[in-house]
Write an enzyme that holds these catalytic residues in place. Structure first.
Site, short mmCIF file in Angstrom:
data_model
loop_
_atom_site.label_atom_id
_atom_site.label_comp_id
_atom_site.label_asym_id
_atom_site.label_seq_id
_atom_site.Cartn_x
_atom_site.Cartn_y
_atom_site.Cartn_z
N ASP A 160 -14.18 9.19 -4.60
CA ASP A 160 -14.46 7.68 -4.42
C ASP A 160 -13.83 6.90 -3.58
O ASP A 160 -14.17 5.77 -2.79
CB ASP A 160 -14.28 7.22 -5.80
CG ASP A 160 -14.65 8.03 -7.05
OD1 ASP A 160 -15.46 8.99 -6.61
OD2 ASP A 160 -14.57 7.68 -8.07
N GLU A 170 -6.33 16.30 -14.29
CA GLU A 170 -7.46 16.04 -13.41
C GLU A 170 -6.95 16.32 -12.07
O GLU A 170 -7.77 17.01 -11.47
CB GLU A 170 -7.92 14.50 -13.64
CG GLU A 170 -9.10 14.08 -12.80
CD GLU A 170 -9.26 12.59 -13.08
OE1 GLU A 170 -8.46 11.93 -13.84
OE2 GLU A 170 -10.36 12.24 -12.64
C1 DGY Z 1 -15.30 7.13 -11.79
O1 DGY Z 1 -15.99 6.49 -12.72
O2 DGY Z 1 -14.27 7.06 -11.81
C2 DGY Z 1 -16.15 8.27 -11.34
O3 DGY Z 1 -15.26 8.92 -10.29
C3 DGY Z 1 -17.12 7.99 -10.86
O4 DGY Z 1 -18.16 9.20 -10.68
#
Ligand code: DGY
Length: 425
Positions: A161, A391
């Site tokens: 992201d 994560e």
């Molecule tokens: C989030 O909402 O953090 C995700 O990465 C979107 O897929």
């Protein structure tokens, strides 16, 4: 590999199982995510083929009529995540988001098919058709001008992201939204490990824009201010087309095999154009400005997974990996240490992700560089054993970051452990 470690990895998957599909982790991500589930399906396949297939079948239930497999499938309501279905405003029967994610689906299906007994053949054949429709969608909706590389229209599609690769193209996206933003993620994870508020304003600006276009793929292509050929997606799609082509030998027609082979050849050519001499790695490209993103990121190694990877590229990637190991950095930081946008704890701006490492190691192995593949696998497994199924990991301190008890981290632990046991046998 100790059986208690494997039991713990399996128990993470069991804890995140919501009945036929798995959430990435409780509360932070309470729905089904596309590429998370593909890795999870592979993890399940190390001990339960039936459950592995259910994971992909649950994804296929969210598939749109045009072939897209969405990034998120909202099988059941949950209040702990933003943006939910009311923000996405899509029209699929099971509510979904309106964008996709890296197409690991066919890789996972081939992995499962290779170990499944004959009783599973009809289910695999049906999933092959879902994979074929998905790859057709990528070509039609995301390469309508026939460049041989596909584009993403939202950072969330890349799965990475807030990578510094997107800083420049993303700056073009306005921060205005018609939706009220509620950062539920910050109730679960420290803000210093997550994207910033201004990123969220831009993420949601794009969602508002596409919702106003009725999620029409061609209108989105025309109107978007964010159109990037992501190196991760193009490499994964290249490897997935190869997997789909092999599946088509069992489940497809002659015409489908030819169709897949032609997409594969076009992608291999497209990938060649994403080699970036200046940084000595593959790189994403902004399709609006035409500029290559001169940022060294872990995804830049992923073309190792594909048939397109010439000797100079292989050598350069090997040197980069050696450099990380010599510097005692946990390989492979999502943004390499020393890059201007590097931040060791912030999501995709530095932390190490087990799933990307897994693919990079498979890539080195595919290119005949077994030693490099082993080094990456050992480092990944070592970090998970030391810190847990978190994560992501700080590449400098090895600290576990982000959400805890993560499904895909557990899946990768199972996959690497299985490979190591096979080698030892
Ligand atoms: C989030 O909402 O953090 C995700 O990465 C979107 O897929």
């Amino acid at each position: 590999m100790s059986s208690s470690f494997i039991e713990r990895a399996r128990s993470v998957l069991a804890a995140n199982d919501r009945g036929g599909y798995t959430v990435p982790t409780d509360r932070l991500y309470p729905f089904q995510w596309n590429w998370d589930s593909a890795f999870v399906a592979m993890g399940f396949a190390t001990f339960d083929i039936d459950r592995a297939l259910s994971e992909l079948e649950a994804l296929a239930r969210g598939q749109w009529a045009d072939g897209m497999i969405p990034q998120i499938i909202f099988h059941k309501p949950a209040e702990t995540y933003f943006p939910g279905p009311d923000v996405w405003r899509t029209s699929h029967t099971i509510p979904t988001s309106g964008i996709t994610q890296p197409p690991v689906f066919a890789l996972a299906l081939e992995f499962i098919a290779a170990r499944a007994g004959a009783e599973f053949t009809p289910r695999i054949a049906a999933l092959y058709r879902a994979g074929l429709a998905y790859h057709r969608w990528w070509e039609k909706a995301r390469d309508p001008e026939g460049r041989g590389i596909v584009a993403v229209l939202h950072n969330w599609e890349t799965g990475r992201d807030n990578s510094p690769e997107w800083d420049e193209p993303f700056a073009r996206v306005p921060q205005t939204t018609t939706t009220t933003i509620v950062r539920r993620d910050l109730g679960h994870v420290d803000a210093a490990m997550r994207p910033r508020d201004e990123d969220y304003r831009r993420y949601i600006h794009l969602v508002d824009l596409y919702a106003s276009l009725g999620w029409d793929a061609m209108a989105m292509w025309r109107e978007t201010p964010f159109k990037v050929a992501d190196i991760g997606i193009n490499a994964i799609l290249g490897a997935s087309e190869e997997a789909l082509g092999r599946l088509a030998k069992r489940f497809g027609s002659e015409a489908e095999r030819a169709e897949i082979a032609s997409r594969r050849a076009r992608l291999a050519k497209g990938l060649a154009g994403l080699w970036n001499e200046r940084i000595g790695l593959y790189a994403s490209r902004d399709l609006i400005s035409g500029k290559a993103m001169d940022v060294r990121v872990s995804a830049g190694f992923l073309p190792l997974l594909t048939e397109h990877c010439p000797p100079e590229a292989r050598q350069s990637m090997q040197q980069r990996l050696d450099g990380l190991l010599k510097a005692n950095t946990l390989p492979v930081p999502s943004t390499l240490v020393g890059e201007p946008g590097f931040e060791p704890k912030r999501y995709w701006r530095g932390p190490v992700w087990a799933v990307v490492n897994y693919l990079i190691a498979r890539g080195f192995a595919r290119q005949g560089m077994g030693e490099q593949a082993r080094e990456v696998d050992e480092a990944t497994l070592g970090a998970i054993r030391e810190v847990g199924f978190c994560e992501y990991f700080d590449p400098l301190t090895r600290e576990g970051l982000g959400g805890g008890t993560f499904s895909w981290t557990a899946a990768i632990a199972l996959l690497i452990s299985e490979d190591r046991m096979a080698l030892a046998a």
